[in-house]
Write a protein that holds these residues in place. Structure first.
Motif, short mmCIF file in Angstrom:
data_model
loop_
_atom_site.label_atom_id
_atom_site.label_comp_id
_atom_site.label_asym_id
_atom_site.label_seq_id
_atom_site.Cartn_x
_atom_site.Cartn_y
_atom_site.Cartn_z
N VAL A 1 0.83 -1.20 0.00
CA VAL A 1 0.00 0.00 0.00
C VAL A 1 0.87 1.26 0.00
CG1 VAL A 1 -1.69 1.32 1.32
CG2 VAL A 1 -1.94 -1.15 1.10
N SER A 2 1.98 1.22 0.72
CA SER A 2 2.89 2.37 0.78
C SER A 2 3.47 2.67 -0.60
CB SER A 2 4.02 2.08 1.77
OG SER A 2 4.94 3.16 1.80
N ARG A 3 3.90 1.62 -1.31
CA ARG A 3 4.47 1.84 -2.65
C ARG A 3 3.40 2.39 -3.61
NH1 ARG A 3 5.33 -2.64 -4.84
NH2 ARG A 3 5.04 -4.14 -3.14
N LYS A 4 2.20 1.85 -3.52
CA LYS A 4 1.14 2.34 -4.40
C LYS A 4 0.78 3.79 -4.06
CE LYS A 4 -3.32 1.09 -6.33
NZ LYS A 4 -4.36 0.05 -6.46
N PHE A 5 0.77 4.12 -2.79
CA PHE A 5 0.50 5.50 -2.37
C PHE A 5 1.49 6.46 -3.01
CE2 PHE A 5 1.40 9.06 0.45
CZ PHE A 5 0.14 9.57 0.71
N LEU A 6 2.77 6.14 -2.93
CA LEU A 6 3.79 7.03 -3.50
C LEU A 6 3.66 7.14 -5.02
CD1 LEU A 6 6.96 6.13 -1.40
CD2 LEU A 6 5.52 8.18 -1.24
N GLN A 7 3.33 6.04 -5.68
CA GLN A 7 3.17 6.08 -7.13
C GLN A 7 2.05 7.02 -7.55
OE1 GLN A 7 2.58 1.96 -8.05
NE2 GLN A 7 4.74 1.57 -8.48
N ALA B 1 5.06 13.95 -0.72
CA ALA B 1 4.38 12.65 -0.69
C ALA B 1 4.92 11.78 0.44
CB ALA B 1 4.55 11.95 -2.03
N VAL B 2 6.24 11.76 0.60
CA VAL B 2 6.85 10.96 1.68
C VAL B 2 6.41 11.50 3.04
CG1 VAL B 2 9.03 10.36 2.80
CG2 VAL B 2 8.82 10.20 0.31
N ALA B 3 6.40 12.85 3.17
CA ALA B 3 6.00 13.45 4.45
C ALA B 3 4.55 13.11 4.78
CB ALA B 3 6.19 14.97 4.39
N LEU B 4 3.68 13.15 3.77
CA LEU B 4 2.27 12.83 3.98
C LEU B 4 2.10 11.37 4.35
CD1 LEU B 4 -0.68 13.62 3.95
CD2 LEU B 4 -0.70 13.24 1.47
N ARG B 5 2.84 10.49 3.69
CA ARG B 5 2.77 9.07 4.03
C ARG B 5 3.19 8.85 5.47
NH1 ARG B 5 7.21 5.15 1.63
NH2 ARG B 5 8.37 6.41 3.12
#
Length: 203
Positions: free
Chosen positions: A155-161, A172-176
């Motif tokens: 899910v983390s990888r898909k979120f960043l994509q 994006a990283v900060a939001l994750r």
């Protein structure tokens, strides 16, 4: 929320890992497993037989896709993409140029898709190699995953994509990271308010 038999429904949540039709995912995973376990390379493949539930033939069996969208609904195309090392989790990977790429078309045309009445959800993939060996793999994504670490990573990888092209890598990283730490937060208000400000600034 619980089901009638007392199960927590959240435990039945599944994640769409690949950016193609969900009914293609078992076939993609079969080929990824074959690559991991056997070091399979596209050049070794003589033929691939994909067996799926009959229903799949009405949804994701576009025989010769010419666009990225059609490739998402083509078992033959995603099988070729997987063997060629394309990132099937990346929505940007599915393009008309890719669908027409000679190497992909040549490999796609060595894939046969068959509907099998006895299969209700799984996919069985048999890969015949040039040296005569046959690799057979079966996957069934219907049961939800029970490995939280693997699910979180997917899910983390898909979120960043999905988010990085909109907000940029750092944001994006900060939001994750903020989302991942919500279980320690006193309130979700700062996160919601920050999202509202970002949305307003992009309007």
């Amino acid at each position: 929320m619980r089901s009638a038999d007392g199960r927590y429904l959240i435990l039945d949540t599944t994640f769409k890992t690949h950016a193609a039709c969900g009914l293609t995912h078992d076939t993609i995973d079969n080929l990824l497993q074959a690559k991991r376990e056997h070091g399979l390379q596209a050049g070794q493949v003589r033929h691939i037989d994909v067996e799926v539930p009959v229903l799949h033939l009405r949804v994701c069996n576009i025989h010769e896709p010419t666009t990225g969208l059609q490739a998402k609904f083509s078992l033959r195309a995603v099988a070729a993409m997987t063997l060629l090392g394309e990132d099937t989790t990346d929505i940007q990977a599915y393009t008309s140029a890719l669908a027409a790429r000679p190497a992909l078309v040549a490999l796609r045309d060595r894939v046969t898709v068959t509907g099998v009445e006895a299969l209700k959800s799984a996919s069985v993939t048999r890969i015949e190699l040039a040296d005569g060996r046959v690799i057979s793999v079966r996957s069934d994504q219907r049961p939800p995953g029970r490995n939280p670490a693997l699910q979180r990573d997917a899910v983390s990888r898909k979120f960043l994509q999905l988010v990085e092209p909109v907000l940029g890598r750092d944001a994006a990283v900060a939001l994750r990271q903020r989302i991942e730490s919500l279980h320690t937060a006193e309130s979700v208000s700062p996160l919601v308010q920050g999202a509202a400000r970002r949305t307003a600034s992009m309007a």
